[in-house]
Design an enzyme around this catalytic site. Structure first.
Site, PDB file in Angstrom:
ATOM      1  N   GLU A  20       0.800  -1.221   0.000  1.00 37.04           N
ATOM      2  CA  GLU A  20       0.000   0.000   0.000  1.00 37.04           C
ATOM      3  C   GLU A  20       0.834   1.273   0.000  1.00 37.04           C
ATOM      4  O   GLU A  20       0.456   2.275  -0.581  1.00 37.04           O
ATOM      5  CB  GLU A  20      -0.945   0.018   1.224  1.00 37.04           C
ATOM      6  CG  GLU A  20      -2.123  -0.921   1.072  1.00 37.04           C
ATOM      7  CD  GLU A  20      -3.065  -0.864   2.274  1.00 37.04           C
ATOM      8  OE1 GLU A  20      -3.326   0.250   2.767  1.00 37.04           O
ATOM      9  OE2 GLU A  20      -3.522  -1.939   2.715  1.00 37.04           O
ATOM     10  N   ASP A  71      -2.500  -4.380   3.468  1.00 37.96           N
ATOM     11  CA  ASP A  71      -2.701  -4.660   4.890  1.00 37.96           C
ATOM     12  C   ASP A  71      -3.725  -5.768   5.115  1.00 37.96           C
ATOM     13  O   ASP A  71      -4.617  -5.980   4.301  1.00 37.96           O
ATOM     14  CB  ASP A  71      -3.183  -3.392   5.620  1.00 37.96           C
ATOM     15  CG  ASP A  71      -2.141  -2.291   5.574  1.00 37.96           C
ATOM     16  OD1 ASP A  71      -0.969  -2.609   5.289  1.00 37.96           O
ATOM     17  OD2 ASP A  71      -2.497  -1.122   5.824  1.00 37.96           O
ATOM     18  N   ASP A  89      -6.395  -6.077   6.792  1.00 37.05           N
ATOM     19  CA  ASP A  89      -7.715  -5.745   7.316  1.00 37.05           C
ATOM     20  C   ASP A  89      -8.712  -5.639   6.165  1.00 37.05           C
ATOM     21  O   ASP A  89      -8.377  -5.902   5.008  1.00 37.05           O
ATOM     22  CB  ASP A  89      -7.660  -4.453   8.131  1.00 37.05           C
ATOM     23  CG  ASP A  89      -7.112  -3.284   7.324  1.00 37.05           C
ATOM     24  OD1 ASP A  89      -6.901  -3.439   6.097  1.00 37.05           O
ATOM     25  OD2 ASP A  89      -6.896  -2.204   7.902  1.00 37.05           O
ATOM     26  N   GLU A 132     -10.117  -3.090   4.618  1.00 40.64           N
ATOM     27  CA  GLU A 132      -9.761  -2.173   3.541  1.00 40.64           C
ATOM     28  C   GLU A 132      -8.607  -2.727   2.715  1.00 40.64           C
ATOM     29  O   GLU A 132      -8.582  -2.587   1.494  1.00 40.64           O
ATOM     30  CB  GLU A 132      -9.401  -0.792   4.108  1.00 40.64           C
ATOM     31  CG  GLU A 132     -10.542  -0.055   4.803  1.00 40.64           C
ATOM     32  CD  GLU A 132     -11.713   0.289   3.886  1.00 40.64           C
ATOM     33  OE1 GLU A 132     -11.507   0.525   2.672  1.00 40.64           O
ATOM     34  OE2 GLU A 132     -12.865   0.310   4.384  1.00 40.64           O
ATOM     35  N   TYR A 137       4.556   2.662  11.160  1.00 36.98           N
ATOM     36  CA  TYR A 137       3.428   3.348  10.557  1.00 36.98           C
ATOM     37  C   TYR A 137       2.588   4.111  11.579  1.00 36.98           C
ATOM     38  O   TYR A 137       2.319   3.613  12.673  1.00 36.98           O
ATOM     39  CB  TYR A 137       2.557   2.335   9.817  1.00 36.98           C
ATOM     40  CG  TYR A 137       1.661   2.995   8.834  1.00 36.98           C
ATOM     41  CD1 TYR A 137       2.202   3.774   7.830  1.00 36.98           C
ATOM     42  CD2 TYR A 137       0.288   2.870   8.920  1.00 36.98           C
ATOM     43  CE1 TYR A 137       1.384   4.421   6.939  1.00 36.98           C
ATOM     44  CE2 TYR A 137      -0.535   3.504   8.034  1.00 36.98           C
ATOM     45  CZ  TYR A 137       0.020   4.286   7.045  1.00 36.98           C
ATOM     46  OH  TYR A 137      -0.792   4.923   6.161  1.00 36.98           O
ATOM     47  N   ARG A 155      -0.575   5.438  11.245  1.00 38.48           N
ATOM     48  CA  ARG A 155      -2.041   5.328  11.282  1.00 38.48           C
ATOM     49  C   ARG A 155      -2.411   3.913  11.716  1.00 38.48           C
ATOM     50  O   ARG A 155      -2.483   3.000  10.910  1.00 38.48           O
ATOM     51  CB  ARG A 155      -2.631   5.664   9.910  1.00 38.48           C
ATOM     52  CG  ARG A 155      -2.469   7.138   9.564  1.00 38.48           C
ATOM     53  CD  ARG A 155      -3.249   7.523   8.343  1.00 38.48           C
ATOM     54  NE  ARG A 155      -2.482   7.298   7.129  1.00 38.48           N
ATOM     55  CZ  ARG A 155      -1.773   8.232   6.504  1.00 38.48           C
ATOM     56  NH1 ARG A 155      -1.732   9.457   6.973  1.00 38.48           N
ATOM     57  NH2 ARG A 155      -1.123   7.946   5.414  1.00 38.48           N
ATOM     58  N   HIS A 191      -1.666  -3.031  11.769  1.00 40.82           N
ATOM     59  CA  HIS A 191      -0.292  -2.576  11.983  1.00 40.82           C
ATOM     60  C   HIS A 191       0.101  -2.767  13.437  1.00 40.82           C
ATOM     61  O   HIS A 191      -0.714  -3.128  14.266  1.00 40.82           O
ATOM     62  CB  HIS A 191      -0.160  -1.101  11.622  1.00 40.82           C
ATOM     63  CG  HIS A 191      -0.528  -0.799  10.208  1.00 40.82           C
ATOM     64  ND1 HIS A 191      -1.771  -0.348   9.845  1.00 40.82           N
ATOM     65  CD2 HIS A 191       0.177  -0.927   9.072  1.00 40.82           C
ATOM     66  CE1 HIS A 191      -1.814  -0.201   8.535  1.00 40.82           C
ATOM     67  NE2 HIS A 191      -0.646  -0.544   8.034  1.00 40.82           N
TER      68      HIS A 191
END
Length: 768
Positions: free
Chosen positions: A9, A81, A83, A85, A281, A283, A326
């Site tokens: 990403e 990632d 998850d 999304e 990371y 976020r 993360h």
DNA sequence: CAGTGAGCGAGCTTCCGCTTGACTT
């Protein structure tokens, strides 16, 4: 051409991973989502199972094109990632670059280390379509809510407004908090404190709060003649433990509190640290540390502070709806004490480093002492507390340990001498207004919004003028203080501001109206539990227990009728029009309401429809200075319709009128407006107006100092300047503006600094 | 900051979540 293409990403991640994989692997980044619903159209076919239409986002066209080229003849590894999304990103990337999703290999790694990546590559899976469907349901739901609700607001309240699952709840929280604050009734009480002699002298507080000033005074009189004796002495050990390492939300809170950063500032600075390879990371909603980080912390702590300072800890992620894609935010190198390119970055890095290291340290150990002091002839006691730090533990790194409060050696039954006493009046505090980080914290607690959206959401509700970040002046209150010193009783009154606030989120009148409307007609959507319930259903979709069409259908059959029903709400109702009474001259009703441009007074009714010729157009006027929609009366309102007022004529027979505009009162002749700051537009006379108008005319005639055609040297309100119509440049003090040549003027204009771009400034458009 | 003073039409606006862009030689 490499045989394998790995797609992640973020480009920073791509760079790191490329180093771990051999030349057989090419690593590229998708830069987040590459496809989305169209911005302009609804993009959801409600009639046909809520089928979404996706298009490649404008800013991703180039990326998709280059990924497409790189994908030719390669095996595709989707490493977004782990998850919801991330899964959807993987799927959308396939669709966008023309790769059959089932042909691609899907991998997820939880830390960016060589072993973790090698392991992931050894065990690829295929895209989890259930998870992708859960994401699509989330996306479509947000579109349905946002794009059906916002237009209702355009029609009922003001064009360009917005509503949505996250922002409308954020605004509601702020509106409701402000109303609680308004409803707060201040009450006061007295805190009685004393200082007793000893080695050293020490303070103590009366166990009871005193309600009235007369009893406060009585108390001090009583203390004057009383004897004091040590009562119960209690000693107990206590521990303090470190907090979990940072998530996005806790970093924003701590950076706000300790460094004064706004939520947006924190994220910009953290991004730079991340790009520089200094932190993981930024976020994230996880408090988890990788085993490698835990190990590195332990090693550093033992080597630097000794074995007894180390304590391995694992933290549970507390927030609702956390997706744990993360790690927590931590330094990439636990033994690097300083990093960052500038002061702002260094300060934030230091905070992140301290928090992460401290999280793996032993608790602080304290000894707490509580001593009761009996008062002769009274039931209540004074209480003195002492605290001594036995072992600093994690506070060695994190700080925060208060100074020791040392009590002298005290034995039960021991007599004490009073040095002084006081009774200070204190006011009860209303609930706290939200600061930016406090709002984020509340949203996270409710499971609303994601780490990547906290900062943008706070920006949006300010851009839409629902919320302002500002200082609030408190109410001035009189407080009394009684003191007893050297057996003398004294009384003093002083003024304090209670309930004042700085840099807090305050709702506008617009926010109140929109919130009241949404709560009345769309209670379920702005309900604090709406997101949590939706998340449960999204989980069911991911588990294969519910189809996404079914979920959306269930939602929409309840939601859409509310949209239809809300159409019947009148503008007057929604804008909370307040009837003030009738204008005695015309007999027309006078109302005060929230108009398209803010609070407004209206005389007469609006036409029923376009062809309604019976009704005369209503007249509008601003609210008089110092009044609000809540307290405006007919008496205040009526004079406002007397404006504009004709006050006389100029020598040439032109009419002069006075009015109040956006920027205050003014007088007007033809097209010339003259500000009359110090005059009342209701009282200003013809003579005064003529004087001001002549002065303005003179200023205009003197405005042009030199004219070079395109370039002009002008006299402005801030002194002489050069302008070409677009850009302006100030003239150096030592230069005589009258003697500047065209060449000099041009040079100065070219050298003029570009318009100051404000760091905190947000664009009004939705481009960020 | 470089100086302002609307309210009609037409056609526009809007959601939440991922991620960082950048004009050239």
């Amino acid at each position: 051409m490499a045989k394998n293409l790995v797609i992640v990403e973020s480009p920073a991640k791509a760079k790191t991973i490329a180093g771990f994989l051999g030349s057989e692997y090419r690593v590229e980044s998708s830069y987040g989502h590459v496809r989305d619903l169209p911005k302009k159209d609804f993009g959801v076919d409600i009639e046909h199972g809520f089928k979404p239409t996706y298009e490649i986002s404008v800013d991703k066209q180039k990326i998709v094109k280059s990924l497409k080229t790189a994908a030719k003849g390669s095996t595709i590894w989707l490493a977004s990632d782990g998850d919801r999304e991330g899964e959807a990103i993987a799927w959308h990337v396939c669709k966008a670059i023309g790769v059959t999703p089932s042909d691609a290999k899907r991998i997820v790694f939880h830390e960016i280390t060589k072993p973790a990546i090698t392991e992931a590559v050894a065990k690829p899976r295929s895209i989890d379509m259930k998870l992708v469907e859960a994401q699509q349901a989330r996306r479509v739901l947000d579109r349905l809510v946002g794009y059906e609700l916002s237009p209702v607001l355009w029609r009922k309240v003001r064009t360009g407004l917005s509503a949505g699952r996250v922002q409308s709840v954020a605004v509601r929280l702020i509106v409701e908090r402000e109303r609680e604050i308004k409803a707060h009734e201040y009450s006061s009480f007295f805190k009685v404190a004393a200082v007793f002699s000893g080695k050293p002298n020490f303070p103590a507080e009366l166990s009871e709060k005193i309600k009235s000033d007369s009893s406060a005074k009585d108390w001090l009189t009583k203390l004057k003649g009383a004897r004091f004796k040590v009562g119960k002495v209690e000693q107990k050990p206590g521990t303090r433990s470190p907090s979990a390492p940072f998530t996005t939300s806790t970093l924003q809170q701590e950076a706000g509190r300790r460094l004064g950063y706004s939520v947006r500032q924190t994220m910009i600075v953290a991004q730079k640290l991340y790009e520089g390879g200094h932190i993981t990371y930024m976020r994230t909603d996880s408090t988890n540390l990788s085993p490698i980080a835990v190990e590195a912390a332990k090693k550093y702590i033992k080597a630097t502070y000794g074995d007894k300072y180390a304590r391995e800890r694992h933290y549970q992620t507390a927030s609702r709806g956390a997706q744990e894609a993360h790690e927590a935010i931590r330094p990439t190198h636990m033994d690097r004490l300083k990093a960052g390119m500038d002061h702002g970055q260094s300060k934030l890095y230091e905070l992140i480093w301290k928090r992460a290291v401290a999280s793996q340290m032993a608790p602080a150990l304290v000894q707490k002492t509580e001593v009761e002091i009996d008062i002769s002839g009274a039931h209540d006691v004074f209480v003195a507390t002492g605290e001594v730090l036995d072992f600093d533990g994690y506070q060695r790194v994190w700080g925060g340990g208060k100074e020791d409060r040392i009590l002298p050696e005290l034995k039960e039954g021991q007599e004490l001498k009073l040095v002084s006493a006081s009774a200070l009046e204190t006011y009860s505090r209303p609930p706290a207004r939200y600061s930016e980080p406090a709002l984020v914290r509340k949203l996270e607690e409710l499971g609303i919004g994601r780490p990547s959206t906290y900062a943008p959401t706070i920006g949006t509700i300010q851009d839409r003028e629902y919320v302002e970040k500002k200082d609030v002046e408190g109410e001035n209150k009189e407080i009394k203080e009684f003191t007893l010193e050297k057996s003398k009783l004294a009384e003093k009154t002083s003024q304090v501001a209670v309930g004042s606030d700085q840099n807090k989120l305050v709702p506008t009148g617009l926010a109140e109206i929109v919130t009241d409307f949404l709560v009345k007609y769309f209670a379920d959507i702005v309900d604090y539990d709406f997101t949590a319930k939706a998340e449960d259903e999204l989980d069911e979709i991911a588990d294969g227990k519910l189809t996404w069409e079914r979920m959306l259908d269930k939602f929409y059959t309840k939601f859409h009728p509310l949209v239809t029903k809300s159409a019947s709400a009148s503008r007057e109702e929604v804008s909370q029009a307040k009837k003030l009474g009738k204008d005695p001259k015309t007999g027309l009703p006078v109302i005060a309401r929230f108009g398209r441009y803010g609070p407004v007074l209206q005389l007469g009714k609006a036409a029923k429809d376009k062809d309604d010729r019976e009704t005369e157009a209503p007249r509008f006027a601003p609210l008089p200075e110092g009044t609000t929609l809540d307290d405006i009366t007919l008496k205040d309102a009526l004079p406002m319709f007397e404006l504009p007022r004709v006050i006389g004529k100029t020598k040439d027979g032109e009419e002069i009128s006075a009015d109040i505009g956006r920027y205050g009162p003014y007088v007007k002749v033809g097209k010339l407006f003259v500000s009359i700051k110090d005059h009342d537009p209701f009282k200003v006379t013809e003579a005064e107006a003529v004087k001001l108008i002549d002065a303005k005319k003179k200023a205009i005639s003197e405005k042009v100092i030199a004219d070079f055609g395109k370039l002009q040297v002008l006299n402005g309100p801030y002194g002489p300047y050069i302008s070409d119509g677009k850009r302006n440049a100030r003239i150096p003090k030592e230069k005589d503006p009258k003697k500047i040549t065209e060449a000099e003027a041009k040079k100065l204009l070219d050298e003029a600094p570009a318009r100051k771009s404000r760091w905190q400034g947000r664009k009004k458009t939705n481009s960020s």
